[in-house]
Write a protein that holds these residues in place. Structure first.
Motif, short mmCIF file in Angstrom:
data_model
loop_
_atom_site.label_atom_id
_atom_site.label_comp_id
_atom_site.label_asym_id
_atom_site.label_seq_id
_atom_site.Cartn_x
_atom_site.Cartn_y
_atom_site.Cartn_z
N GLU A 29 -9.83 -3.98 -7.32
CA GLU A 29 -10.25 -4.60 -8.59
C GLU A 29 -10.83 -6.00 -8.36
OE1 GLU A 29 -6.77 -2.27 -11.13
OE2 GLU A 29 -6.59 -4.41 -10.78
N GLU A 33 -14.75 -7.21 -9.12
CA GLU A 33 -15.12 -8.39 -9.92
C GLU A 33 -16.19 -9.23 -9.23
OE1 GLU A 33 -12.36 -10.80 -11.96
OE2 GLU A 33 -12.54 -9.15 -13.41
N PRO A 144 -7.23 -9.51 -11.79
CA PRO A 144 -7.97 -9.10 -12.99
C PRO A 144 -7.12 -8.16 -13.85
CG PRO A 144 -9.15 -8.46 -10.97
CD PRO A 144 -7.84 -9.01 -10.55
N GLN A 145 -7.48 -8.07 -15.16
CA GLN A 145 -6.76 -7.14 -16.03
C GLN A 145 -7.06 -5.71 -15.64
OE1 GLN A 145 -7.64 -8.07 -20.08
NE2 GLN A 145 -6.25 -9.80 -20.09
#
Ligand code: SAM
Ligand code: SF4
Length: 447
Positions: A29, A33, A144-145
């Motif tokens: 993740e 990003e 990150p979410q």
């Protein structure tokens, strides 16, 4: 190292436990990003992250052969892939890796991987960097979410371990036991469900030691967290792993009886059936206290499937002591299990104990143990034939129209018919194999 062009594609290769799978997803993740995309299947990646395991010698040695292979493949293709070593080998042997493997430009420990993007910027400029800091819980706030999820998702709720079993490197590579905060976990679970998760497995080296404070400021343990997550109407199943017998309390036993979403499966490592060996391992339970604990779980949830971890050939283990392990297997009748030959780990007390067991004796014991465990797994699968149960569809099978999923007891189930990944279907179990069961969809099969 020379300056290189920023990587466009990555591959994260995770070894070892499910916590590494979780960490691998989170690193992916972070890279996404930065606009880096997964390398297409079969193609070399510009950046390879080896997310390593240090639990046994074999697992650690694999890292060096992988580094050599990746560097050689790059050379042959006229490229120089960036290589990052993450995970527990990175934590334990960071400096050695840097000295032994010039092709590696980043070494990052399990508590520091949120800083991987910054390390990558330096690596592109030609710098080599090691980060094995252990700031407890710091990384989670900076990740990150969650935006993507498979139907069955992992959620790390606890890291590290204070148990110091004498054979184990985890307390040294993953650090002291820490629990992630309740609110943060409830939030991450919600995001996973919104992203498509139907099942969440709560992870920790010692998940039963998790504790936190709920939003009303009350202390809650693992059972309280499970109860909170079970309130989400879109989450169908909850599992947790791995637990230590010493930390299993009445609340989690009761939860197996009262929370339908908590699946009837318990992974509770015993390691050995001999009390002398268990004491030398610093396990803090005996064979009898372990069996009594299982009885209480089975009373709360009679259809509970049991799984365990075993080590054969711990220093000083005699034939009679090994037979005590076979006895415990005969008594429990595990539905699944993981069994290993003892592997001396640098820096652990057992590595320098007297009475190291010869490799051929370990081989022979492991074979006998695994034969008994296979027998019980097959018997458990055969006893399931005829049952109709809920199956969570996780992926397509090899043949067209074939689907693979998991039963509530964590058995792999395959069937043919009309389904979609993420469906919860009702299926009748028809035929048992050693590692999977064939099933047929029931009328109006969506569960
Ligand atoms: N925390 C869990 C527990 O208490 O059992 C398991 C953590 S460990 C990552 C997973 C398993 O690896 C252990 O249960 C043990 O069976 C095995 N293991 C750990 N250290 C080992 C060693 N030095 N040699 C062989 N097996 C080992
Ligand atoms: Fe290792 Fe598990 Fe023992 Fe902790 S409880 S030291 S992780 S085997």
């Amino acid at each position: 190292m020379k300056q290189t062009t920023p990587p466009k594609t990555y591959r994260v290769k995770s070894f070892g436990c499910q916590m590494n799978v979780y960490d691998g997803e989170r690193m992916a993740e972070l890279l996404a990003e930065k606009g880096i995309t997964p390398a297409p299947e079969g193609e070399d990646a510009d950046l390879v992250v080896l997310n390593t395991c240090h639990i046994r010698e074999k697992a650690a040695e694999k890292v060096y052969s992988d580094i050599g292979r990746i560097a050689k493949a790059g050379e042959e293709a006229g490229k120089k892939p960036l290589i990052a070593v993450a995970g527990c080998v990175a934590q334990a042997e960071g400096e050695e890796i840097m000295a032994r493997a010039p092709a590696v430009s980043m070494v990052v420990g399990p508590q520091a991987y949120h800083r991987l993007p910054a390390m990558l910027d330096r690596a592109v400029k030609g710098e080599r960097a090691t980060d094995t800091d252990m700031p407890a819980n710091a990384k989670f706030a900076e990740l990150p979410q969650r935006r993507k999820s498979a139907p069955s998702a992992f959620l790390t709720i606890q890291e590290g371990c204070d148990k110091f079993c004498t054979y184990c490197v985890v307390p040294y590579t993953r650090g002291a036991e820490i629990s992630r905060p309740f609110v943060e976990l409830v939030e991450e679970a919600k995001r996973l469900v919104a992203a498509g998760a139907k099942e969440i497995t709560l992870l920790g080296q010692n998940v039963s030691a998790w504790s936190g404070e709920n939003e009303r400021g009350h202390r809650v343990g693992l059972a309280g967290l499970v109860a909170e997550l079970a309130k989400d109407p879109d989450l169908a199943r909850i599992r947790y792993t791995t637990s230590h017998p010493a930390d299993m309390d009445e609340d989690i036993i009761e939860a197996h009886g009262s929370i339908a979403k908590l699946m009837p499966y318990l992974h509770l490592p015993v390691q050995s059936g001999s009390d002398r060996v268990l004491k030398a391992m610093n396990r803090s339970h005996t064979a009898e206290s372990y069996l009594k604990l299982l009885e209480r779980f089975r009373a709360a949830r009679p259809d509970l499937a049991l799984s365990g971890d075993f080590i054969v050939g711990f220093p000083g283990e005699t034939e009679a002591e090994f037979e005590d392990t076979l006895k415990i297997v005969d008594e429990v009748r595990y539905a699944a299990a993981f069994s290993f030959k003892y592997s001396p780990r640098p820096g652990t007390p057992a590595a320098t104990m007297d009475g190291q067991v010869a490799p051929e004796v370990m081989d022979e014991r492991l074979q006998r143990l695994q034969a008994a465990l296979r027998r019980d797994q097959m018997a458990f699968n055969e006893a399931s034939v005829g049952k109709t149960c809920q199956v969570l569809v996780e992926r397509r099978g090899k043949k067209p129209g074939q689907w693979l999923g998991k039963s509530p007891w964590l058995q792999s189930v395959w069937f043919e018919g009309d389904a979609l990944i993420g469906d919860l279907v009702q299926a009748e179990l028809l035929e048992a194999g050693q590692n999977s069961l064939a099933a047929r969809l029931r009328e109006g099969a969506l569960a």
